[in-house]
Scaffold this active site. Structure first.
Site, PDB file in Angstrom:
ATOM      1  N   GLY A 106      42.559  50.214  59.063  1.00 38.88           N
ATOM      2  CA  GLY A 106      42.162  49.001  58.342  1.00 38.88           C
ATOM      3  C   GLY A 106      41.215  49.384  57.226  1.00 38.88           C
ATOM      4  N   GLY A 107      41.763  49.578  56.035  1.00 39.39           N
ATOM      5  CA  GLY A 107      40.922  49.821  54.866  1.00 39.39           C
ATOM      6  C   GLY A 107      40.328  51.202  54.762  1.00 39.39           C
ATOM      7  N   GLY A 113      46.346  53.671  55.533  1.00 41.46           N
ATOM      8  CA  GLY A 113      47.396  52.713  55.178  1.00 41.46           C
ATOM      9  C   GLY A 113      47.487  52.458  53.689  1.00 41.46           C
ATOM     10  CG  ASN A 119      49.895  44.700  62.013  1.00 40.16           C
ATOM     11  OD1 ASN A 119      49.936  44.600  60.778  1.00 40.16           O
ATOM     12  ND2 ASN A 119      50.968  44.953  62.735  1.00 40.16           N
ATOM     13  CB  ILE A 134      57.285  44.194  53.736  1.00 37.93           C
ATOM     14  CG1 ILE A 134      56.165  44.730  52.837  1.00 37.93           C
ATOM     15  CG2 ILE A 134      58.564  45.017  53.593  1.00 37.93           C
ATOM     16  CD1 ILE A 134      56.451  44.780  51.367  1.00 37.93           C
ATOM     17  N   GLY A 135      58.281  41.754  55.574  1.00 36.99           N
ATOM     18  CA  GLY A 135      59.280  41.221  56.498  1.00 36.99           C
ATOM     19  C   GLY A 135      60.080  42.306  57.187  1.00 36.99           C
ATOM     20  CB  CYS A 148      55.282  42.249  62.413  1.00 35.72           C
ATOM     21  SG  CYS A 148      55.703  42.025  60.676  1.00 35.72           S
ATOM     22  CB  SER A 159      53.561  51.360  60.907  1.00 38.04           C
ATOM     23  OG  SER A 159      54.879  50.873  60.784  1.00 38.04           O
ATOM     24  N   GLY A 196      43.643  46.745  53.481  1.00 38.57           N
ATOM     25  CA  GLY A 196      42.771  47.354  52.479  1.00 38.57           C
ATOM     26  C   GLY A 196      41.297  47.200  52.811  1.00 38.57           C
TER      27      GLY A 196
HETATM   28  C1  LIG Z   1      53.037  47.018  52.701  1.00 32.10           C
HETATM   29  C2  LIG Z   1      52.664  47.102  54.159  1.00 32.10           C
HETATM   30  C3  LIG Z   1      53.672  47.164  55.118  1.00 32.10           C
HETATM   31  C4  LIG Z   1      53.339  47.241  56.470  1.00 32.10           C
HETATM   32  N1  LIG Z   1      54.345  47.340  57.396  1.00 32.10           N
HETATM   33  C5  LIG Z   1      54.037  47.491  58.706  1.00 32.10           C
HETATM   34  C6  LIG Z   1      55.062  47.695  59.669  1.00 32.10           C
HETATM   35  O1  LIG Z   1      56.252  47.760  59.353  1.00 32.10           O
HETATM   36  N2  LIG Z   1      54.696  47.816  60.984  1.00 32.10           N
HETATM   37  C7  LIG Z   1      53.385  47.781  61.393  1.00 32.10           C
HETATM   38  O2  LIG Z   1      53.115  47.916  62.585  1.00 32.10           O
HETATM   39  N3  LIG Z   1      52.389  47.625  60.485  1.00 32.10           N
HETATM   40  C8  LIG Z   1      52.686  47.475  59.163  1.00 32.10           C
HETATM   41  N4  LIG Z   1      51.672  47.333  58.241  1.00 32.10           N
HETATM   42  C9  LIG Z   1      50.259  47.312  58.697  1.00 32.10           C
HETATM   43  C10 LIG Z   1      49.595  48.692  58.540  1.00 32.10           C
HETATM   44  O3  LIG Z   1      50.237  49.658  59.329  1.00 32.10           O
HETATM   45  C11 LIG Z   1      48.105  48.636  58.905  1.00 32.10           C
HETATM   46  O4  LIG Z   1      47.970  48.219  60.240  1.00 32.10           O
HETATM   47  C12 LIG Z   1      47.312  47.690  58.015  1.00 32.10           C
HETATM   48  O5  LIG Z   1      47.807  47.703  56.696  1.00 32.10           O
HETATM   49  C13 LIG Z   1      45.816  48.024  57.992  1.00 32.10           C
HETATM   50  O6  LIG Z   1      45.590  49.280  57.409  1.00 32.10           O
HETATM   51  P1  LIG Z   1      45.197  49.481  55.846  1.00 32.10           P
HETATM   52  O7  LIG Z   1      44.163  48.455  55.529  1.00 32.10           O
HETATM   53  O8  LIG Z   1      44.678  50.874  55.747  1.00 32.10           O
HETATM   54  O9  LIG Z   1      46.443  49.283  55.051  1.00 32.10           O
HETATM   55  C14 LIG Z   1      51.975  47.250  56.871  1.00 32.10           C
HETATM   56  C15 LIG Z   1      50.977  47.188  55.892  1.00 32.10           C
HETATM   57  C16 LIG Z   1      51.302  47.122  54.555  1.00 32.10           C
HETATM   58  C17 LIG Z   1      50.186  47.070  53.527  1.00 32.10           C
END
Ligand SMILES: Cc1cc2nc3c(=O)[nH]c(=O)nc-3n(C[C@H](O)[C@H](O)[C@H](O)COP(=O)(O)O)c2cc1C
Length: 315
Positions: free
Chosen positions: A255-256, A277, A204, A78-79, A137, A28, A229
Site C-alpha cells: 500500500g503506497g 505496487g 488491497n 480494471i475489472g 477485488c 498483483s 499509492g
Molecule cells: C492497476 C491496478 C490493478 C490491480 N489489480 C489487482 C489484481 O488483479 N489483484 C489483486 O489482488 N490486487 C490488485 N491490485 C491491488 C494491488 O495489488 C495492491 O494491493 C494495491 O494497489 C496497494 O498497493 P500500492 O498502493 O503499492 O499500489 C491492483 C492495483 C492496481 C493499482
C-alpha cells in the site's frame, strides 16, 4: 572501510513456507506476469513475482476509462482483465520459470470452488510456488455482489469458508489477500489464519470515487474504483500493525510503498515481506532500488538480518 559481500545483511525471509531471497515482491495487477518489466531490469532479483489475478476464463475487464490519477494515488477499476488460466500456463509461466524467480500466483474466482480449481491446476502444472487468493477485488460485478452482498473478505464467515475450500485443494503455501474496506482488519485476518491460510496480504485498494465537475460524470466507467499509492500508506501500515498484534502467521504488507524507507515502515509494523505496487508504473525498477535500500538501512542501523526488524516498531 570497504564493504565485502559477507558484510551484507541477510535479506532472506520465509513467508508461510515460501522462501524468498529478499522480502520484496510485486503487488498483483501492477507487474503483469513479470515479462512486461524484463526490459527494465532482471526480474530474477526479486524475492518473488506476484502475478496479476488469474481467472479460469480470460477476462476483458471493465470499459475505459479505468484509471484516474489522484493527488497522491491512483484510482483503478480494471475489472480483473487477464489472460485466463490456460494462456497463463502456456504463455507466461515458461518465462518466469526460466528466470527461476518464485511465483506467487494471485487467483480470483466467482465461487470457492473456482478458487479451488485454480489452485489445484496451478499446483499440478508446477506453475506457482504460492497461491495468493484475492478475496478482495473491488472492481467486479459477480453474482454475489449483484445480490447486494459484500466482498468475500468483508464477511468473516465467507473468508473462513473460501480459505478452507482452497486449503483442501492445494499443498502450496496459501496467502489470503484481504480488503481494507472493513471496520476491524483483525477479524478477517484471524478467520483466514484459523481456516488454514499460511499468510495474509494487506492491503488491497480502498474504495474511492472521482467526479468530473465539468461533465458531472464519474471519471471511471465503473463509477467507483480502488485507491492505491502513497495516499493509502498510513492506513496500510496501521492495518499491518493491527493484524500483526493478533496473528501467528506472517503478513505481506503493501500500500503506497515507493521507497526503501516505506518498505521498512511495513517491516517494523510487523510485515515479513512487502509488495511494490503502483510505484512500478512511475518507476519500473522501483523494487530493485527498494531491495538495495533495505540492505543499506540494515547496515546503517547495525542489523545483520532483515528478520531482526520485523515487528520491531518502538512504542
Ligand atoms: C492497476 C491496478 C490493478 C490491480 N489489480 C489487482 C489484481 O488483479 N489483484 C489483486 O489482488 N490486487 C490488485 N491490485 C491491488 C494491488 O495489488 C495492491 O494491493 C494495491 O494497489 C496497494 O498497493 P500500492 O498502493 O503499492 O499500489 C491492483 C492495483 C492496481 C493499482
Amino acid at each position: 572501510m570497504t564493504t565485502t559481500p559477507t558484510d551484507l545483511p541477510r535479506l532472506e525471509v520465509c513467508v508461510g513456507g515460501l522462501r524468498m531471497k529478499n522480502p520484496v515482491t510485486t503487488a498483483s495487477g501492477t507487474f503483469g506476469y513479470g515479462q512486461e518489466y524484463d526490459r527494465y531490469f532482471d526480474v530474477s532479483c526479486l524475492g518473488a513475482v506476484t502475478t496479476k489475478s488469474i481467472t479460469l476464463q480470460p477476462r476483458p475487464g471493465n470499459k475505459p476509462p479505468r484509471l484516474v490519477e489522484t493527488p497522491a494515488g491512483l484510482l483503478n477499476a480494471i475489472g480483473l482483465q487477464n489472460v485466463g488460466l490456460d494462456a497463463y500456463l502456456a504463455e507466461k509461466v515458461p518465462f518466469l520459470r526460466a528466470k527461476q524467480v518464485p511465483i506467487i500466483a494471485n487467483i480470483y474466482g466467482k465461487s470457492a470452488d473456482e478458487y479451488a480449481e485454480l489452485a489445484r491446476r496451478l499446483e499440478e502444472a508446477g506453475a506457482a510456488d504460492a497461491i495468493e487468493a484475492n478475496l478482495s477485488c473491488p472492481n467486479v460485478h459477480d453474482a454475489r455482489r449483484a445480490r447486494g452482498a459484500v466482498l468475500v473478505s468483508q464477511d468473516c464467515d465467507a473468508v473462513a469458508q473460501y480459505t478452507r475450500v482452497i486449503r483442501s485443494a492445494t499443498r502450496l503455501p496459501l496467502f489470503v489477500k484481504l480488503t481494507p474496506n472493513v471496520v476491524d482488519i483483525r477479524e478477517p485476518a484471524l478467520a483466514a489464519q484459523e481456516s488454514g491460510a499460511d499468510a495474509v496480504c494487506l492491503i488491497n485498494t480502498l474504495l474511492g470515487m472521482a467526479i468530473d465537475p465539468e461533465t458531472r460524470r464519474p471519471k471511471l466507467s465503473n463509477v467507483v474504483g480502488g485507491l492505491s499509492g502513497p495516499a493509502i500508506r498510513p492506513i496500510a501500515v496501521k492495518m499491518v500493525w493491527d493484524a500483526a498484534q493478533v496473528l501467528k502467521i506472517p503478513i505481506i504488507g503493501m500500500g503506497g510503498i515507493c521507497r526503501a524507507e516505506d518498505a521498512v515502515e511495513f517491516l517494523l509494523a510487523g510485515a515479513t515481506a512487502v509488495a511494490v505496487g503502483s510505484m512500478s508504473f512511475r518507476q519500473p525498477d522501483a523494487a530493485v532500488a527498494i531491495i538495495r535500500g533495505i540492505s543499506d538501512y540494515l547496515v546503517r542501523h547495525g542489523f545483520s538480518d532483515v528478520c531482526q526488524i520485523v515487528g520491531k516498531v518502538r512504542l
